[in-house]
Structure formats: structure tokens, C-alpha cells
Design an enzyme around this catalytic site. Structure first.
Site, PDB file in Angstrom:
ATOM      1  N   SER A 139      24.993  44.725  43.942  1.00 43.46           N
ATOM      2  CA  SER A 139      25.817  45.904  43.734  1.00 43.46           C
ATOM      3  C   SER A 139      27.241  45.559  44.137  1.00 43.46           C
ATOM      4  O   SER A 139      27.456  44.622  44.909  1.00 43.46           O
ATOM      5  CB  SER A 139      25.303  47.050  44.616  1.00 43.46           C
ATOM      6  OG  SER A 139      26.219  48.109  44.690  1.00 43.46           O
ATOM      7  N   TYR A 152      22.344  50.067  52.962  1.00 43.39           N
ATOM      8  CA  TYR A 152      22.346  49.707  51.541  1.00 43.39           C
ATOM      9  C   TYR A 152      23.344  48.584  51.263  1.00 43.39           C
ATOM     10  O   TYR A 152      23.008  47.568  50.647  1.00 43.39           O
ATOM     11  CB  TYR A 152      22.670  50.927  50.678  1.00 43.39           C
ATOM     12  CG  TYR A 152      22.770  50.598  49.215  1.00 43.39           C
ATOM     13  CD1 TYR A 152      21.620  50.383  48.459  1.00 43.39           C
ATOM     14  CD2 TYR A 152      24.005  50.482  48.594  1.00 43.39           C
ATOM     15  CE1 TYR A 152      21.706  50.061  47.117  1.00 43.39           C
ATOM     16  CE2 TYR A 152      24.097  50.161  47.251  1.00 43.39           C
ATOM     17  CZ  TYR A 152      22.949  49.953  46.514  1.00 43.39           C
ATOM     18  OH  TYR A 152      23.036  49.621  45.192  1.00 43.39           O
TER      19      TYR A 152
END
Length: 171
Positions: A139, A152
């Protein structure tokens, strides 16, 4: 063209997109996610539209026993052309201090442990294959320290670093 494409997190998002896009370019597709009914529906559509052989392997990647069973099945694959897409992932939002330990463990298992274990299980066969590839989905969060996304962002940073190091090792 790959003979076998393996996709984790295949039931939605990028995983579903990969499955739909790659279906005409492979002979066999293995869809992995928790929601078997969603995977079965996808498999039916892909078979009908592209004639691709599709297998549904439901698995909760946060569950170490379920993952061990999956790894055993993956080790039976001996194709000469394999693409592994480690796409499954969990997000989380909120401050780290009050976060739930079980949620943190689950995020680590799915976002970090599963891609490492699946990659390690498949590498011996892939190194003998005529054509092989691994796509690990990270990401943009991998490059940033994001408040309220600490777990995350850190997990995606791990995926990016692991992938780059592995690419250099295998070059």
C-alpha cells in the site's frame, strides 16, 4: 499465460479484480478467501465466461491451523508456470494504545505472516518452474507513518520491504 494463478483475498477488491483480469490468461485459478459462498459465485462466473478451471480453497488466513492446511495443499502444486498473488489484507483504524490485542494479532497474521508462509511454501516449486511470479500487495501506507493506522501502515511497510529483499535475492 500462467498455467496456475493463486490469489489470496480473492473475494473482493483487488483480489477479485486480479481474478477477473487474469482468468483469460491462465488454465487454472485457485481462489482463496474466508467467504466460500462468494468465492463459489465468482468461480461459477469465471468458468462460464472464460472456461478457466477454477478451484475454491476457503481459508481464514488469520487462523494458523487453517493456514497450515492451506500450505499443505499448496505444496502439492507442481505446475511449470505459477503466479502467486498475496493480496489478502486487513485494515484497521484507531489509536494504537487502546487497540485490541486480538485485532492486532489478526492483522499481523493476515498482512505479514500469511504472505511470508505462502511465499516460502511455494518458492521451491516456483524456482524449478519455467515461469513463476509473486505479487505481494502492499500500500502507499507502506511509505508513511500514519497516525491512527500504525499497525496497518507498519504491516504494509513489512510487505514492501520483504518483497523488495526477496526480489533482490531471487534475481
Amino acid at each position: 499465460m500462467y498455467s496456475t494463478v493463486i490469489i489470496t483475498g480473492a473475494s473482493s477488491g483487488f483480489g477479485k479484480g486480479f481474478a477477473e483480469h487474469l482468468a483469460p490468461h491462465c488454465q487454472r485459478m485457485i481462489l482463496i478467501a474466508r467467504r466460500e459462498s462468494v468465492l463459489q459465485e465468482m468461480a461459477t462466473g469465471i468458468r462460464a465466461q472464460h472456461g478457466t478451471a477454477v478451484e475454491v480453497w476457503p481459508c481464514d488466513l488469520a487462523d494458523s491451523q487453517a493456514r497450515a492446511t492451506l500450505l499443505t495443499k499448496l505444496c502439492t502444486i507442481t505446475d511449470k508456470s505459477i503466479l502467486l498473488i498475496n493480496n489478502a489484507g486487513l485494515g484497521d483504524y484507531g489509536e494504537f494504545c487502546p487497540s485490541e490485542q486480538e485485532r492486532n494479532r489478526t492483522l499481523i497474521e493476515v498482512n505479514m505472516t500469511a504472505p511470508v508462509e505462502l511465499t516460502r511454501a511455494m518458492l521451491p516449486v516456483m524456482l524449478q518452474a519455467d515461469k513463476a511470479g509473486i505479487i505481494n500487495i502492499a500500500s502507499l501506507a507502506a511509505d508513511l507513518a500514519i497516525p491512527d493506522f500504525a499497525m496497518y501502515a507498519a504491516s504494509k511497510s513489512f510487505v514492501a520491504s520483504f518483497s523488495e529483499a526477496l526480489r533482490i535475492e531471487l534475481k
